[in-house]
Design a protein around this motif. Structure first.
Motif, PDB file in Angstrom:
ATOM      1  N   HIS A 126       0.851  -1.204   0.000  1.00  0.00           N
ATOM      2  CA  HIS A 126       0.000   0.000   0.000  1.00  0.00           C
ATOM      3  C   HIS A 126       0.878   1.243   0.000  1.00  0.00           C
ATOM      4  N   HIS A 183       0.972   5.467  -1.860  1.00  0.00           N
ATOM      5  CA  HIS A 183       0.272   6.477  -2.674  1.00  0.00           C
ATOM      6  C   HIS A 183       1.275   7.160  -3.585  1.00  0.00           C
ATOM      7  N   HIS A 219      -9.016   2.086   2.554  1.00  0.00           N
ATOM      8  CA  HIS A 219      -8.510   2.274   3.921  1.00  0.00           C
ATOM      9  C   HIS A 219      -9.615   1.928   4.915  1.00  0.00           C
ATOM     10  N   HIS A 248      -4.284  -0.370   7.046  1.00  0.00           N
ATOM     11  CA  HIS A 248      -4.330  -0.009   8.478  1.00  0.00           C
ATOM     12  C   HIS A 248      -4.985  -1.072   9.366  1.00  0.00           C
ATOM     13  N   ASP A 308       2.839   3.012   2.962  1.00  0.00           N
ATOM     14  CA  ASP A 308       1.830   4.070   3.003  1.00  0.00           C
ATOM     15  C   ASP A 308       2.430   5.465   2.845  1.00  0.00           C
TER      16      ASP A 308
HETATM   17 ZN    ZN Z   1      -2.965   5.001   2.454  1.00  0.00          ZN
END
Ligand code: ZN
Ligand code: GUN
Length: 442
Positions: free
Chosen positions: A75, A77, A239, A278, A329
């Protein structure tokens, strides 16, 4: 066909993660095409036992180095590379103040292209060879990232970020320019078009990507779930249960669901290949739902520590038996380096949600960022495709070359390691991008 002689770290796929690492101090890795033409590990093991079995094959000797599976980031971005290290009180103000303003810029194709070029290079520089990534709500960003990954032959999964409410208008999916569709409908049309354009092309995969429940309408989540049913081998990413304020917000918006996580199940968004970042503030019903649906958690420890979100509960996850693996993340997370992420995971495990926490073994930490993450993504040889991330025979052959002498302290400390766990832990604690001498993509 090509072979590499070096120390080699690989992972058994049928062992308990704490003891899954297999290490040859003088090994041989032989790479070549399988019957389908995919470059895979053809043989791996002690150099002396294998060296005469491949006459004529070029052997590259890498003395003092360690070959290990390329890392898998579950994960990250891509549009948040330039958001790393933005100080904030927590998730929701961080999104408002830094993340959404930056993501607006990806409407411009040239901005997306230069960001994608840097992002892919940075992943590879850090030894990450497989990644599940968020893009933005602009198709330009998705196209730019897929194109760059394709150019580098990298195994990459991404998708259009679905968000049609509760954020500034220029990071929401926009209506069709000619006004023929509303924004929600257009986001689903764009998603299906991008699936058909990119999913399964070479090493690329598509992920249906509702950002999180608070920024999607019921109609958008329902449409996303319908696409997930229509295309069962695409991924889903979102998420969940990261932050207490976020949870309260999601519960207020979707009061009919029994929990925040269950909201996704109610819209058909939990199944194999559904990856939720998460998963911190879960109860045992949530954990049972993860297990029952085959969904997986992307554990993001540097992000959770940086944003003050909380601590993933490893002991409870293992009791429930759902899939999980590690993720950077970025830009909530603070580093592209899998070494930083593994060390943060160790701290998070120690802290736990209920004291005393667990002491994650070095092999288990490394497993979570390679074969464990690949299994959680479904890249484990199911469906007849080669597995990823373990470097066993038949596995895809992406690997990293580690140089444990790269800094004076690493050289000193690794030379003193008396066991595999000590060696791995020294690299986890002291390692960063310098430890990755080379990343080899096949
Ligand atoms: Zn994220
Ligand atoms: N929840 C919704 N969007 C985001 C994001 O961009 N980063 C993190 N860490 N959590 C989110």
């Amino acid at each position: 066909m090509k072979a590499y002689r070096s120390a080699i770290l690989r992972f058994a796929t049928d062992s308990e993660p704490r003891h899954a690492a297999v290490y040859e101090s003088d090994g041989l890795l032989v790479v070549g095409a399988n019957a389908q033409g995919t470059q895979v590990v053809l043989a791996v093991g002690p150099y002396l036992a294998l060296k005469d079995q491949f006459p004529g094959v070029t052997v590259e000797h890498l003395p003092g180095r360690i070959i290990a599976p390329g890392f898998v980031d579950m994960h990250i971005h891509f549009p948040q590379t330039d958001v790393i290290g933005s100080p904030s009180d927590g998730l929701l103000p961080w999104l408002e103040d830094y993340t959404f303003p930056e993501e607006k810029r990806f409407l411009a194709p040239e901005y997306s292209v230069q960001a994608a070029t840097f992002f892919i290079a940075e992943l590879l520089r850090n030894g990450v060879t497989t990644a599940l990534c968020f893009a933005t709500s602009h198709p330009e960003s998705v196209n730019a990232l897929f194109a760059e990954a394709q150019a580098k032959n990298m195994r990459l999964i991404t998708g259009l970020c679905l968000m049609d409410r509760n954020a500034p208008v220029d990071v929401l999916n926009l209506a069709a320019p000619d006004g023929s569709n509303d924004a929600t409908e257009q986001s689903l049309i764009d998603t299906e078009k991008l699936i058909n354009q990119w999913h399964g092309k070479g090493r690329l995969g598509y992920a249906i990507t509702p950002r999180f429940a608070p920024t999607s309408s019921e109609a958008q989540l329902r449409g996303a779930g319908e696409l997930a049913a229509k295309y069962p081998d695409v991924w889903i990413q979102s998420h969940v249960s990261e932050n207490k304020d976020e949870i309260a917000w999601a519960r207020a918006l979707f009061p009919k669901s029994v929990s925040y996580l269950a909201t996704y199940a109610d819209f058909g968004l939990m199944r194999d290949r559904a990856i939720y970042a998460h998963c911190i503030h879960f109860d045992d019903d949530d954990r049972a739902l993860m297990r029952a649906t085959g969904a997986a958690a992307a554990v993001s420890p540097t992000s959770n520590l940086f944003l003050g979100s909380g601590f993933f509960d490893y002991a409870a996850a293992d009791r429930a038996g759902f899939y999980y693996g590690l993720a950077s993340d970025v830009g909530g997370g603070t580093s592209f380096s899998p070494f930083h992420t593994m060390l943060a995971a160790y701290y998070v495990g120690r802290e736990g949600q209920t004291k005393p926490g667990v002491s994650l073994s070095p092999q288990h930490l490394w497993w979570q960022h390679t074969v464990g993450a690949a299994q959680a993504l479904g890249l484990d040889g199911r469906q007849g495709r080669p597995a990823v991330g373990n470097l066993q025979p038949g596995c895809e052959a992406d690997f990293v070359v580690l140089n444990p002498q790269v800094t004076p302290l690493l050289a000193r400390r690794t030379a003193r390691a008396d066991s595999l766990d000590e060696l791995l832990f020294a690299m986890i604690v002291l390692g960063d991008d310098r430890l990755i001498e080379r990343t080899v993509i096949y």
